[in-house]
Enzyme design. Sequence first.
Site, short mmCIF file in Angstrom:
data_model
loop_
_atom_site.label_atom_id
_atom_site.label_comp_id
_atom_site.label_asym_id
_atom_site.label_seq_id
_atom_site.Cartn_x
_atom_site.Cartn_y
_atom_site.Cartn_z
CB ILE A 63 -0.83 -0.03 1.26
CG1 ILE A 63 -1.60 -1.43 1.43
CG2 ILE A 63 -1.57 1.15 1.36
CD1 ILE A 63 -2.34 -1.35 2.74
CB CYS A 64 2.03 3.69 -1.72
SG CYS A 64 1.66 3.89 -3.39
CG HIS A 65 -1.03 9.49 -1.35
ND1 HIS A 65 -0.76 10.72 -1.64
CD2 HIS A 65 -2.34 9.45 -0.79
CE1 HIS A 65 -1.74 11.54 -1.45
NE2 HIS A 65 -2.71 10.58 -1.09
#
Length: 106
Positions: A63-65
């Site tokens: 997960i990231c932005h």
Amino acid sequence: MRQLDPLELITWRRGLQENPQYLDVRERWEFALCRLEDSINIPLGELAERYDEIDGERPVVCICHHGIRSLHAASFLEHEGFVEVVNLAGGIDAWARLADPAVPRY
């Protein structure tokens, strides 16, 4: 590696025998703003030195932005031999928009 949008991720994880690990590769300040419950934070720049903190036998959701850094992380983990790696397409922002509006957006 597989890329799943938030709604596909919800369906996918229902079919698993065990809960996946959620690896958030955003910076610490981003992680402090919002995150998925039970996720661990290893910023992408630290992943090469710290990936041994992740169980390579369990599914991992990166997960990231917006899904770009996590795509790099997922590719790295696959290269290191992790069994099942999934990228959250659209990142935490898509999660907040499509799956859980209680998650703050930035």
